[in-house]
Every structure is written in structure tokens, then in C-alpha cells.
Design an enzyme around this catalytic site. Structure first.
Site, mmCIF file in Angstrom:
data_model
loop_
_atom_site.group_PDB
_atom_site.id
_atom_site.type_symbol
_atom_site.label_atom_id
_atom_site.label_comp_id
_atom_site.label_asym_id
_atom_site.label_seq_id
_atom_site.Cartn_x
_atom_site.Cartn_y
_atom_site.Cartn_z
ATOM 1 N N SER A 141 0.848 -1.196 0.000
ATOM 2 C CA SER A 141 0.000 0.000 0.000
ATOM 3 C C SER A 141 0.880 1.241 0.000
ATOM 4 O O SER A 141 2.033 1.190 0.451
ATOM 5 C CB SER A 141 -0.894 0.014 1.241
ATOM 6 O OG SER A 141 -1.534 1.267 1.408
ATOM 7 N N TYR A 154 -1.623 -0.698 10.549
ATOM 8 C CA TYR A 154 -1.830 -1.118 9.155
ATOM 9 C C TYR A 154 -0.624 -0.741 8.298
ATOM 10 O O TYR A 154 -0.065 -1.566 7.565
ATOM 11 C CB TYR A 154 -3.090 -0.469 8.613
ATOM 12 C CG TYR A 154 -3.294 -0.649 7.117
ATOM 13 C CD1 TYR A 154 -3.760 -1.855 6.602
ATOM 14 C CD2 TYR A 154 -3.015 0.382 6.236
ATOM 15 C CE1 TYR A 154 -3.947 -2.019 5.237
ATOM 16 C CE2 TYR A 154 -3.206 0.232 4.867
ATOM 17 C CZ TYR A 154 -3.665 -0.974 4.376
ATOM 18 O OH TYR A 154 -3.842 -1.127 3.011
#
Length: 264
Positions: A141, A154
Site C-alpha cells: 500500500s 496497518y
């Protein structure tokens, strides 16, 4: 460019919806045999039905297993011992302040987002190397390089995936197996869509307005000024899974709409 993956078997973890399902569709469209995965039999069966309906000539199967656990991974290995393409897509996210994230939550994020990919890669990559061809892909990501303050746990797991990806690429040098990471930016997946709908309802806004506000406030460097679609992310993954991408390995490729302000 005509991408053909006929004769290749692909496993996509966490593929009953969102980016994972879009990747499965893209691989099936290119002729690959596709193995779907999810924790719910109902969702796996529904995803398998979708793919078979869209691509009746492609072999599609599903494995119900929680790949965030070692037991779930072993269940997949027993049902599908070998693969030519592995897409480590499984991941979870949750906006939460750093000081509210417990030890248990940190461990859970690492088990699901990192260890699932480690276990699957450790099992499937050696067989690829023995056969002289393979593709291992990690869904990281843009949060891996720009840690979001609202999701430190995350972002940290996505950074870890970049390290695992590069390290595995080095390990498999010269074997014919390529290893790469894909870094999506904010994407209109099922999970993100539900998140925006919930926030929009709480704030009395439309989902479109909520999305626009998010980009303006939290990802102002976006050059496309919108969320990416799952299909846009999947297209990069399908290319990297192809024979045409044989000289691309050890790389981290962004599909972030220009959010990361970097020329490399």
C-alpha cells in the site's frame, strides 16, 4: 499487448470481494486457472459462481480457509499443493489511534497482513523455482511509505511486506521466479466503500462527498483526485503475473494515483 496465462494456476488470497476478486477476474480473463479464497463458504461459493459465469471456459475453484492462521494455510496447501502465480492479497485495516491499539490487535494485524503472505510464499515459491517459472506478488500500500497517523499498525504491516518482497526476490535470483509488490492508493474496494458509507451516514453526507472530503483532507497529494477502482489495481497485478513482465522483479510498483510525491 496480449497477456496469456493459459496453463498457469493462480492463487489469490482474500479474493471473495474488492481488489482480490478483481485480480481473480483479471487472471481468469487472461486464461489462468484461478483458486479463490475466503473465510466464509457462502462468500467463496458466490465468488466462484461469478467467475464461472463470466468465464465458463476457465477452471475456477475455491478454498474456504482463514489464511491469517497457520492452520488455515495448511488447509490450503493440502487442497492446492502447487501454484504458478501467488497473489498475497489478504489484508485487514481499521482506523484507530496509536494509543488505542492493543498488543492483541498488533499481533492480529501481523498474522493476517504479513504472516499469511510469508507462509504462502514459503510453501509455493520453492516449487516455482524448481519448475523454472513463477510469480509471487504482494499487495502492499502507499501507506507503507507514508504511514497514516490514523492506522499506524496497518501501515507498519504494509512496510513489512515491502521488505519481505524484496528479500524473497533476492533469495530467488536467477530462478525464473519474479517477486514484486504492488502499492495501491486509496481504492474503492468493498471494505473502503462500507467505511465511507458509515462515515457519510454519521456526518449526514453523500458517499461521493465523503470520498471527495477524504481525498482533500487525508490524501491531498493525489493527482487523480479520486479513489482508484479495483480494476485499475488488478490490471497492474495481471501484468506483473504475465510473461511480458519477466524483467521486473524486486520492485515496488505504485498504483496510488500519484499520492506518493516521489519520482522513483
Amino acid at each position: 499487448m496480449n497477456i496469456s496465462l493459459h496453463g498457469k494456476r493462480a492463487i489469490v488470497s482474500g479474493s471473495t470481494a474488492g481488489i482480490g476478486l478483481a485480480i481473480a477476474f483479471g487472471l481468469a480473463e487472461s486464461g489462468a486457472e484461478v483458486v479463490l479464497n475466503g473465510r466464509s463458504k457462502a462468500r467463496v461459493d458466490a465468488a466462484v459462481k461469478q467467475l464461472r459465469g463470466k468465464f465458463p471456459g476457465v477452471k475456477v475453484s475455491g478454498v474456504v480457509a482463514d489464511l491469517g492462521t497457520a492452520e488455515g494455510a495448511e488447509k490450503l496447501f493440502a487442497k492446492v499443493p502447487q501454484a504458478d502465480i501467488l497473489v498475497n492479497n489478504l489484508g485487514i485495516f481499521e482506523p484507530k489511534g496509536f494509543f488505542e491499539i492493543s498488543d492483541e490487535e498488533w499481533r492480529n494485524f501481523f498474522e493476517v497482513n504479513v504472516m499469511s503472505a510469508v507462509r504462502l510464499s514459503r510453501h509455493y515459491a520453492p516449487g516455482m523455482a524448481e519448475r523454472g517459472w513463477g510469480r509471487v506478488l504482494f499487495l502492499s500500500s502507499e501507506s507503507a511509505v507514508q504511514i497514516p497517523v490514523e492506522m499506524v499498525h496497518y501501515g507498519t504491516t504494509k512496510t513489512a511486506l515491502l521488505a519481505v518482497s524484496r528479500g524473497l526476490a533476492e533469495t530467488l535470483a536467477g530462478t525464473g521466479v519474479t517477486v514484486n509488490a504492488v502499492l495501491p492508493g486509496p481504492t474503492r474496494s468493498e471494505g473502503v466503500g462500507e467505511f465511507f458509507q458509515k462515515m457519510a451516514k454519521e456526518q449526514g453526507l453523500s458517499s461521493d462527498k465523503m470520498e471527495a472530503n477524504f481525498i482533500a483532507e487525508h490524501r491531498p497529494t493525489s493527482l487523480i483526485k479520486r479513489l482508484a477502482t479495483v480494476e485499475e489495481v488488478a490490471s497492474m497485478v495481471v501484468y506483473l503475473a504475465s510473461c511480458q513482465a519477466s524483467a521486473t522483479t524486486g520492485a515496488a510498483l505504485r498504483v496510488d494515483g500519484g499520492v506518493v510525491r516521489s519520482i522513483v
